[in-house]
Design a protein around this motif. Structure first.
Motif, short mmCIF file in Angstrom:
data_model
loop_
_atom_site.label_atom_id
_atom_site.label_comp_id
_atom_site.label_asym_id
_atom_site.label_seq_id
_atom_site.Cartn_x
_atom_site.Cartn_y
_atom_site.Cartn_z
N GLY A 38 0.73 -1.29 -0.04
CA GLY A 38 0.06 0.00 0.05
C GLY A 38 0.67 1.32 0.01
O GLY A 38 1.89 1.47 -0.84
N ALA A 39 0.42 2.24 0.95
CA ALA A 39 0.76 3.64 0.91
C ALA A 39 2.30 3.84 1.12
O ALA A 39 2.86 4.79 0.48
CB ALA A 39 0.02 4.41 1.82
N ALA A 40 2.76 2.71 1.96
CA ALA A 40 4.52 2.91 2.24
C ALA A 40 5.15 2.30 1.26
O ALA A 40 6.58 2.00 1.62
CB ALA A 40 4.50 2.57 3.61
N ARG A 41 4.59 1.57 0.28
CA ARG A 41 5.74 0.76 -0.56
C ARG A 41 6.78 1.45 -1.31
O ARG A 41 6.75 2.39 -1.73
CB ARG A 41 4.80 0.27 -1.72
CG ARG A 41 5.43 -0.78 -2.60
CD ARG A 41 4.53 -1.15 -3.76
NE ARG A 41 3.44 -1.86 -3.39
CZ ARG A 41 2.30 -2.30 -4.09
NH1 ARG A 41 2.47 -2.33 -5.43
NH2 ARG A 41 1.42 -3.04 -3.63
N GLY A 42 7.94 1.03 -0.96
CA GLY A 42 9.27 1.43 -1.49
C GLY A 42 9.82 2.34 -0.26
O GLY A 42 10.93 3.00 -0.77
N ALA A 43 9.14 3.07 0.45
CA ALA A 43 9.78 3.94 1.38
C ALA A 43 10.66 3.30 2.38
O ALA A 43 10.69 2.19 3.07
CB ALA A 43 8.65 4.42 2.31
N LYS A 44 11.96 3.98 2.70
CA LYS A 44 12.99 3.36 3.51
C LYS A 44 12.70 3.54 4.93
O LYS A 44 13.05 2.76 5.70
CB LYS A 44 14.34 4.08 2.96
CG LYS A 44 14.94 3.44 1.60
CD LYS A 44 16.40 4.09 1.45
CE LYS A 44 16.71 3.40 -0.08
NZ LYS A 44 18.19 3.94 -0.32
N THR A 45 12.31 4.88 5.28
CA THR A 45 12.10 5.27 6.80
C THR A 45 10.30 5.61 6.53
O THR A 45 10.08 6.55 5.98
CB THR A 45 12.80 6.38 6.88
OG1 THR A 45 14.18 6.08 6.73
CG2 THR A 45 12.27 6.62 8.62
N ALA A 46 9.58 4.88 7.29
CA ALA A 46 8.06 5.18 7.30
C ALA A 46 7.53 5.12 8.65
O ALA A 46 8.01 4.04 9.42
CB ALA A 46 7.40 4.31 6.20
N VAL A 47 6.51 5.86 9.00
CA VAL A 47 5.96 5.92 10.33
C VAL A 47 4.32 5.43 9.88
O VAL A 47 3.80 6.44 9.07
CB VAL A 47 6.06 6.91 11.11
CG1 VAL A 47 5.28 7.06 12.31
CG2 VAL A 47 7.62 7.18 11.61
N LEU A 48 3.81 4.82 10.66
CA LEU A 48 2.44 4.59 10.67
C LEU A 48 1.68 4.97 11.96
O LEU A 48 2.16 4.71 12.91
CB LEU A 48 1.96 3.10 10.31
CG LEU A 48 0.27 2.88 10.14
CD1 LEU A 48 -0.01 2.17 9.12
CD2 LEU A 48 -0.28 2.13 11.35
N VAL A 49 0.71 5.58 11.78
CA VAL A 49 -0.11 6.28 13.01
C VAL A 49 -1.31 5.83 12.62
O VAL A 49 -2.23 6.15 11.81
CB VAL A 49 -0.18 7.68 13.06
CG1 VAL A 49 -0.96 8.39 14.16
CG2 VAL A 49 1.28 8.36 13.16
#
Length: 328
Positions: free
Chosen positions: A116-127
Motif C-alpha cells: 500500500g501507501a508506504a511501498r518503497g519507503a526506506k523510513t516510514a511511520v504509521l499512525v
C-alpha cells in the motif's frame, strides 16, 4: 497458502482470510468482550467461522498492546484484558494451527509497506487512529521494535500535562486528544459548554452521553453540524501537533494515517497537514514527510497479521524439512 489475520482492538475483533497478494477474501466480526477468557473465545469463534469456509494454515493476531520480542506473549494491552499472557500458545492449542502475535500497528505498517501507501519507503511511520493510537516505525522496510519489543508507543506520549485520564494510567496522552474516543470526548465537552449549537448531538447526549460516539460525531460533521465540525477541527489540530513531534524525532520519508478514524480523513487531514507543517522544528526550511492515508484502510492490520502468519508458517516448514533431512 491462505492464512487468517485477526485485528483485535478495543472495540471489535475482526478476522479475515488473506491470500499471498494481500487480498481479503472473507471476514467475520464481533464486539470485543471485557474478560480474558471471553476475549479468547471471541477470537476462536471468529477464526473458526472463516476457517469453515476456507482451507487456512496459520493465524496471525494483530493486538493493540505490548508484544514480547518473541511474539508469543502479550505483556500489556491498555484496552484489552491480557496481562503477561501466553496468548500465542493458548490460541494455537485451541485452533490447532500455528499462531503468531504482532502489535496491530506493526502489522498494519508491514501491510502498507508490502501492498500500500508506504511501498518503497526506506523510513516510514504509521499512525493508526482508532479507539486509541497505535504506531509503527519501519527502517529499511523492517519493523523497529526497541529493546523489549514495545516501541514506538506514540499514542501514550504525554501532550497535555494533567490532561484527560488515559487507560494506560497516565494523563494527557496524545490518543486522549486524537482518536475516535477523543473525538467523542471533545464533542461531549463542547456540548456541555455550548448546548444549543448542535441539536442532533445534544438530543443524543441527553439520553446517554455514550451515544455520542466518534463515528456519530464524524457523521454529523459530514452533514455540516457546527459543533461536530469544531470537534473535528480539534482532532486535526492535535494530529498536526503530534505528527510534528513524530517528524522531529524520526524524520520519516512518509507518514501513513490508518485506523478506523482514517475513513473520515477528508474532514481533518488537510488541516492536520497544515498544522504539522507550521509547528515542526525548522518549519519552512526542511523537507516534510509525505502524509498519506492507508491504502488498505481498516483491513491493514488483518492483512499484515495474515502475511506474518504465512511467513512464520513457511519458516517453520523449512526448519522442519531441514531437521527431517538431517535425521534421514
Amino acid at each position: 497458502m491462505l492464512t487468517v489475520g485477526v485485528d483485535i482492538g478495543g472495540t471489535s475483533v475482526r478476522a479475515g482470510v488473506v491470500d499471498p497478494r494481500g487480498s481479503v477474501l472473507d471476514t467475520s466480526r464481533a464486539p470485543t468482550p471485557a474478560g480474558e477468557r471471553a476475549l479468547e473465545d471471541a477470537i476462536v469463534a471468529a477464526v473458526e467461522e472463516v476457517a469453515a469456509r476456507h482451507a487456512v494454515n496459520a493465524v496471525g493476531l494483530a493486538v493493540a498492546g505490548f508484544i514480547a520480542s518473541d511474539r508469543r506473549t502479550v505483556r500489556f494491552a491498555p484496552h484489552l484484558a491480557w496481562r503477561q499472557a501466553d496468548v500465542a500458545d493458548r490460541m494455537s492449542d485451541r485452533l490447532g494451527m500455528p499462531v503468531v502475535l504482532e502489535h496491530d500497528a506493526n502489522a498494519a505498517a508491514l501491510a502498507e509497506h508490502r501492498f500500500g501507501a508506504a511501498r518503497g519507503a526506506k523510513t516510514a511511520v504509521l499512525v493508526a487512529i482508532g479507539t486509541g493510537i497505535g504506531a509503527a516505525l519501519l527502517l529499511n522496510g523492517e519493523v523497529f521494535r526497541g529493546a523489549h519489543g514495545v516501541a514506538p508507543e506514540l499514542g501514550h506520549l504525554r501532550v497535555v500535562p494533567d490532561g484527560r485520564p488515559c487507560p494506560c494510567g497516565k494523563n494527557g496522552c496524545w490518543e486522549r486528544y486524537c482518536s475516535g474516543t477523543a473525538l467523542s470526548a471533545t464533542a461531549v465537552e463542547l456540548l456541555a459548554k455550548h448546548p444549543g449549537v448542535s441539536t442532533v448531538l445534544a438530543r443524543e447526549a441527553a439520553g446517554d452521553s455514550r451515544a455520542v460516539t466518534g463515528r456519530r460525531v464524524a457523521g454529523a460533521a459530514r452533514d455540516g453540524d457546527p459543533l461536530a465540525k469544531r470537534a473535528m477541527a480539534d482532532l486535526a489540530r492535535w494530529l498536526g501537533e503530534g505528527l510534528a513531534l513524530v517528524a522531529d524525532v524520526y524524520d520519516p520519508e512518509v507518514i501513513v494515517i490508518g485506523g478506523g478514524v482514517s475513513t473520515s480523513a477528508p474532514l481533518f487531514l488537510d488541516d492536520a497537514r497544515e498544522r504539522y507543517a507550521s509547528v515542526v522544528t525548522g518549519a519552512g526550511h526542511r523537507p516534510l514527510a509525505r502524509i498519506r492515508t492507508a491504502q488498505l484502510g481498516d483491513d491493514a492490520g488483518i492483512v499484515g497479521a495474515a502475511t506474518l502468519a504465512r511467513e512464520s508458517a513457511a519458516q517453520m516448514a523449512t526448519r522442519a524439512a531441514k531437521n527431517h533431512s538431517r535425521r534421514s
